[in-house]
Scaffold this motif. Sequence first.
Motif, PDB file in Angstrom:
ATOM      1  N   GLY A   1       0.793  -1.215   0.000  1.00 50.96           N
ATOM      2  CA  GLY A   1       0.000   0.000   0.000  1.00 50.96           C
ATOM      3  C   GLY A   1       0.828   1.269   0.000  1.00 50.96           C
ATOM      4  N   ASP A   2       2.118   1.152   0.346  1.00 49.20           N
ATOM      5  CA  ASP A   2       2.990   2.310   0.376  1.00 49.20           C
ATOM      6  C   ASP A   2       3.789   2.468  -0.904  1.00 49.20           C
ATOM      7  N   SER A   3       3.643   1.571  -1.856  1.00 50.90           N
ATOM      8  CA  SER A   3       4.504   1.587  -3.029  1.00 50.90           C
ATOM      9  C   SER A   3       4.210   2.788  -3.913  1.00 50.90           C
ATOM     10  N   ILE A   4       5.243   3.246  -4.592  1.00 55.18           N
ATOM     11  CA  ILE A   4       5.160   4.347  -5.538  1.00 55.18           C
ATOM     12  C   ILE A   4       5.527   3.796  -6.900  1.00 55.18           C
ATOM     13  N   ARG A   5       4.585   3.892  -7.851  1.00 59.22           N
ATOM     14  CA  ARG A   5       4.783   3.270  -9.159  1.00 59.22           C
ATOM     15  C   ARG A   5       4.980   4.332 -10.226  1.00 59.22           C
ATOM     16  N   PRO A   6       6.066   4.271 -10.985  1.00 59.53           N
ATOM     17  CA  PRO A   6       6.218   5.192 -12.118  1.00 59.53           C
ATOM     18  C   PRO A   6       5.057   5.051 -13.087  1.00 59.53           C
ATOM     19  N   PHE A   7       4.693   6.136 -13.741  1.00 59.59           N
ATOM     20  CA  PHE A   7       3.469   6.149 -14.555  1.00 59.59           C
ATOM     21  C   PHE A   7       3.685   6.956 -15.831  1.00 59.59           C
ATOM     22  N   THR A   8       3.147   6.457 -16.918  1.00 56.75           N
ATOM     23  CA  THR A   8       3.120   7.165 -18.201  1.00 56.75           C
ATOM     24  C   THR A   8       1.718   7.055 -18.763  1.00 56.75           C
ATOM     25  N   ILE A   9       1.213   8.135 -19.344  1.00 61.04           N
ATOM     26  CA  ILE A   9      -0.127   8.096 -19.918  1.00 61.04           C
ATOM     27  C   ILE A   9      -0.032   7.950 -21.427  1.00 61.04           C
ATOM     28  N   LYS A  10      -0.862   7.073 -21.970  1.00 57.63           N
ATOM     29  CA  LYS A  10      -0.978   6.888 -23.420  1.00 57.63           C
ATOM     30  C   LYS A  10      -2.433   6.551 -23.717  1.00 57.63           C
TER      31      LYS A  10
END
Length: 426
Positions: free
Chosen positions: A36-45
Motif C-alpha cells: 500500500g505504500d509503493s510508488i509506481r512510475p506512470f506514463t499516460i498513453k
Amino acid sequence: MSAISLTPARRELIAATAATGAIGLLAGALRAAGAGDSIRPFTIKIPQNEIAELRQRIAATRWPDQETVNDRSQGIQLARLQEIVRYWGTEYDWRKGEAKLNALPQFMTEIDGLDIHFIHVRSKHPEALPLIMTHGWPGSVFELLKTVGPLTDPLAHGGSPEDAFDLVLPSMPGYGLSGKPNGTGWAPDRIARAWAELMKRLGYERYVAQGGDWGAPVSSAMARQAPRGLLGIHINLPATIPAEVAAVLAAGGPAPAGLVEKERAAFRSLDTFYKKYRAYAALMGTRPQTIGYALTDSPAGLAAWMYDYNNGEPERWLSKDEMLDDVTLYWLTNSATSSARLYWETMGQSVLLATAQRTAEISLPVAITVFPEEVYAAPETWARRAYRNLIYFNEVSKGGHFAAWEEPKLFSAELRTAFRSLRPAQ
C-alpha cells in the motif's frame, strides 16, 4: 491495490513505465513497508480510438439557439463556443498535451484506499525546499506545469540557487488521472491528510504547501492540521472574507458600513461574482450527478461549462491549446461528475466560502499573493484579521484566477520571496 478509474481498454494500454532517469529521482524516497505504500512510475498513453470517438462526438454536436443578447449575460456566446469546439475537433492535438505530462516524472501511489497521481520533480540544487502545490476546478496539473522550470531551476529563470524547490504536483481525488472516490468524505480536510502522507512517503521531513482555487482550502486544511514537517503555506485565493461580510453577501444586501476603499472594492467584486457567476458552484454543490450526465455525454457541453468559469474569458491569458489540454483531460478521464462532487462534499459552498472557515485555528506561517484579476482582490486588512501568523502579503500588477498558468514567471518569483524566511539557514 485499487486501479485508476479508467475504461478497461485504457487500463490495458496506459503503462506504468518509468521515464528516463525517473527512478533515480526517487532514490531514498520509496518505502518498502508494504504494497500500500509503493510508488509506481506512470506514463499516460490514451488509445487512438478514444480520441477518434471524441472528434466524432464533437462533429455531431447539437447546438442550441443563439443567445438573445449582445453580451455574455446569458452565458458563453454561441459563435464563440462554436469556434472553440470546431478547433477542438479539427486542429487540436491531444498528443502534444499528453507529451507535456510524459516529459515529467509521473507516479501513482495508493493513499487511504485511493490511487493518487502526482508529478515529482527534484531540483538539481541539493538545498531545494520541498513544495507540494494543489490545483483547483476546473483546473488540473496542467495549470502548474509552466512553473516547474522556474521553481526547480531558478538560476536558469532569473533567480538564485538558494530559492530552488523540489516539486510535488498531485492530481486531486476525482480529477484527471487520480482515482475516483467510490464513497463520500473526500473533502479538503481528507485531501490535506492524504497530501501530508504523500510528502512523508516521499521522505520529506520539512516542506511547504501552496494552493489557489480548491488548492487554497486544501493547503489551509494542511496548515490547520499542522502535520509534522509542514513549515507554512502560500495561497492565492485566501480565506479573508469576514463573517459579517459573508453574511451580507449570502443575503444579497448592500455593503456593510465602515468599509475602507479596498474593502468596498472587494465587496463589489464579490457581490458581482455571487450574483452572476456562482451558479456553477450551487449546481455542482447540490446536483453533481445531474449536471454530470450532460457534461459526460457532450464534449461541447463540457467545454462550455469549463470555459464559462472565470468570467468566460480564459483566453485573456491562455492559448486555445492550453485551455483544451485541460478540457480534454477531463473528457478522456471522465472526470466531470467526480470532480464536481468536491462542491457537494462542502455542502454546496463556493470555494470562497469554503476557504473562509476556521482560519483562527491556523498558527503556522501563511503567505498571500493577491492577483488583480482574481475573483476578488483580498484586502490586507481582511487578511490580517483572518490569519494571525501572516508572514507575507503582496499585491502584484497582473494575473488572475489561474495565476500559475497565466503568469508563471511572476507566480514563481512570488513563491521564492514568500517562502524565503522559512528555509533553513544556509
